[in-house]
Design a protein around this motif. Structure first.
Motif, PDB file in Angstrom:
ATOM      1  N   SER A  33      11.873  -8.799   0.332  1.00  0.00           N
ATOM      2  CA  SER A  33      12.213  -7.859  -0.723  1.00  0.00           C
ATOM      3  C   SER A  33      13.411  -8.380  -1.518  1.00  0.00           C
ATOM      4  O   SER A  33      13.913  -9.474  -1.266  1.00  0.00           O
ATOM      5  CB  SER A  33      12.517  -6.485  -0.098  1.00  0.00           C
TER       6      SER A  33
ATOM      7  N   ARG B 108       5.924   1.901   3.722  1.00  0.00           N
ATOM      8  CA  ARG B 108       4.849   1.814   2.729  1.00  0.00           C
ATOM      9  C   ARG B 108       3.957   0.606   3.019  1.00  0.00           C
ATOM     10  O   ARG B 108       2.732   0.698   2.967  1.00  0.00           O
ATOM     11  CB  ARG B 108       5.453   1.731   1.324  1.00  0.00           C
ATOM     12  N   LEU B 109       4.581  -0.531   3.356  1.00  0.00           N
ATOM     13  CA  LEU B 109       3.814  -1.732   3.690  1.00  0.00           C
ATOM     14  C   LEU B 109       2.933  -1.485   4.916  1.00  0.00           C
ATOM     15  O   LEU B 109       1.759  -1.871   4.933  1.00  0.00           O
ATOM     16  CB  LEU B 109       4.741  -2.917   3.922  1.00  0.00           C
ATOM     17  N   GLU B 110       3.499  -0.836   5.921  1.00  0.00           N
ATOM     18  CA  GLU B 110       2.737  -0.535   7.135  1.00  0.00           C
ATOM     19  C   GLU B 110       1.501   0.318   6.798  1.00  0.00           C
ATOM     20  O   GLU B 110       0.395   0.035   7.264  1.00  0.00           O
ATOM     21  CB  GLU B 110       3.636   0.192   8.134  1.00  0.00           C
ATOM     22  N   GLU B 111       1.704   1.351   5.979  1.00  0.00           N
ATOM     23  CA  GLU B 111       0.580   2.210   5.583  1.00  0.00           C
ATOM     24  C   GLU B 111      -0.456   1.434   4.794  1.00  0.00           C
ATOM     25  O   GLU B 111      -1.668   1.564   5.021  1.00  0.00           O
ATOM     26  CB  GLU B 111       1.094   3.381   4.739  1.00  0.00           C
ATOM     27  N   ASN B 112       0.007   0.599   3.869  1.00  0.00           N
ATOM     28  CA  ASN B 112      -0.922  -0.168   3.031  1.00  0.00           C
ATOM     29  C   ASN B 112      -1.714  -1.191   3.845  1.00  0.00           C
ATOM     30  O   ASN B 112      -2.896  -1.421   3.583  1.00  0.00           O
ATOM     31  CB  ASN B 112      -0.180  -0.846   1.883  1.00  0.00           C
TER      32      ASN B 112
ATOM     33  N   LYS C  89      10.293   0.877   2.103  1.00  0.00           N
ATOM     34  CA  LYS C  89       9.297  -0.136   1.734  1.00  0.00           C
ATOM     35  C   LYS C  89       8.543  -0.624   2.969  1.00  0.00           C
ATOM     36  O   LYS C  89       7.333  -0.868   2.898  1.00  0.00           O
ATOM     37  CB  LYS C  89       9.963  -1.324   1.036  1.00  0.00           C
TER      38      LYS C  89
ATOM     39  N   LEU D   6      -0.652  -7.475  -1.591  1.00  0.00           N
ATOM     40  CA  LEU D   6      -0.394  -6.185  -0.952  1.00  0.00           C
ATOM     41  C   LEU D   6       1.102  -5.984  -0.731  1.00  0.00           C
ATOM     42  O   LEU D   6       1.634  -4.892  -0.980  1.00  0.00           O
ATOM     43  CB  LEU D   6      -1.148  -6.100   0.374  1.00  0.00           C
ATOM     44  N   ALA D   7       1.792  -7.033  -0.294  1.00  0.00           N
ATOM     45  CA  ALA D   7       3.234  -6.943  -0.071  1.00  0.00           C
ATOM     46  C   ALA D   7       3.978  -6.678  -1.387  1.00  0.00           C
ATOM     47  O   ALA D   7       4.863  -5.817  -1.451  1.00  0.00           O
ATOM     48  CB  ALA D   7       3.745  -8.225   0.589  1.00  0.00           C
TER      49      ALA D   7
ATOM     50  N   SER E  56       2.810  -5.281  -4.115  1.00  0.00           N
ATOM     51  CA  SER E  56       2.524  -3.920  -4.571  1.00  0.00           C
ATOM     52  C   SER E  56       3.216  -2.863  -3.707  1.00  0.00           C
ATOM     53  O   SER E  56       3.390  -1.727  -4.134  1.00  0.00           O
ATOM     54  CB  SER E  56       1.017  -3.665  -4.620  1.00  0.00           C
ATOM     55  N   SER E  57       3.651  -3.245  -2.507  1.00  0.00           N
ATOM     56  CA  SER E  57       4.393  -2.341  -1.619  1.00  0.00           C
ATOM     57  C   SER E  57       5.893  -2.400  -1.873  1.00  0.00           C
ATOM     58  O   SER E  57       6.663  -1.711  -1.204  1.00  0.00           O
ATOM     59  CB  SER E  57       4.111  -2.691  -0.153  1.00  0.00           C
TER      60      SER E  57
END
Length: 195
Positions: free
Chosen positions: A145, A186-190, A183, A120-121, A123-124
């Motif tokens: 990152s 995005r990670l938080e949302e994912n 990013k 998941l990370a 892909s984020s």
């Protein structure tokens, strides 16, 4: 493995440490919502975090973090004036402007949970994410990152580059910071939608 047996105790200790750090103001504000999302998941808990930063640092030799001195450190975009003010404090050793991307360490209940979080990370946008350690006591995922900048600016009290050059470096540093802050969102949302 025993780390699954120790998970609940480790999570309880980590959340207590985080609560203390929050009360002391030692946690980067913009990463708090992400930490809350991760810690709300039954199979995960955070052990440490940094939302990423821009810094001006003085060190005897590059990489000598033990004897390094922060002249300026920001977890947000920075102005040229702030950087120049930090540079004015430089007296000895090497002078560097550094950008470091966010880094989070997350405990996972099982190896499957750890792999799920790493995927998941990545892909984020956190391409350097990995399983940091597996032992009989814990299973830790490192979320990192690719953004990084190391710019030599001067030595022994003397700035060796022009103000125009510093201005350009600050622009690049702020651009990298904006990129990794996006990013993080995005990670938080994912995490909210996928874990």
């Amino acid at each position: 493995m025993k780390f699954t047996e120790n998970f609940e105790r480790a999570k309880k200790e980590a959340l207590l440490s985080l609560e203390i750090a929050l009360r002391r103001g030692e946690v980067d504000e913009d990463v708090i919502p992400l930490l809350e999302k991760i810690n709300s998941k039954p199979n995960y808990f955070t052990t440490s975090s940094c939302s990423g930063r821009i810094s001006v640092m003085e060190m005897p030799n590059f990489g000598d973090k033990v004897n390094a001195k922060w002249l300026g450190k920001w977890h947000r975009e920075v102005s040229l004036e702030e950087v120049l003010k930090a540079i004015e404090k430089h007296k000895e050793g090497q002078l560097w402007l550094l950008v470091r991307s966010p880094i989070l360490h997350v405990g996972a209940r099982t190896l499957e949970d750890a792999v799920r979080l790493v995927n998941l990370a990545v892909s984020s946008g956190f391409k350097y994410s990995n399983i940091k350690s597996i032992s009989d006591r814990k299973l830790i995922v490192e979320i990192r990152s690719t953004e990084r900048l190391d710019v030599f600016l001067g030595e022994n009290g003397k700035v060796l580059v022009s103000q125009e050059y510093i201005k350009k470096v600050v622009e690049i540093a702020n651009s990298q910071l904006r990129r990794f802050k996006e990013k993080l969102k995005r990670l938080e949302e994912n995490i909210a939608n996928s874990l």
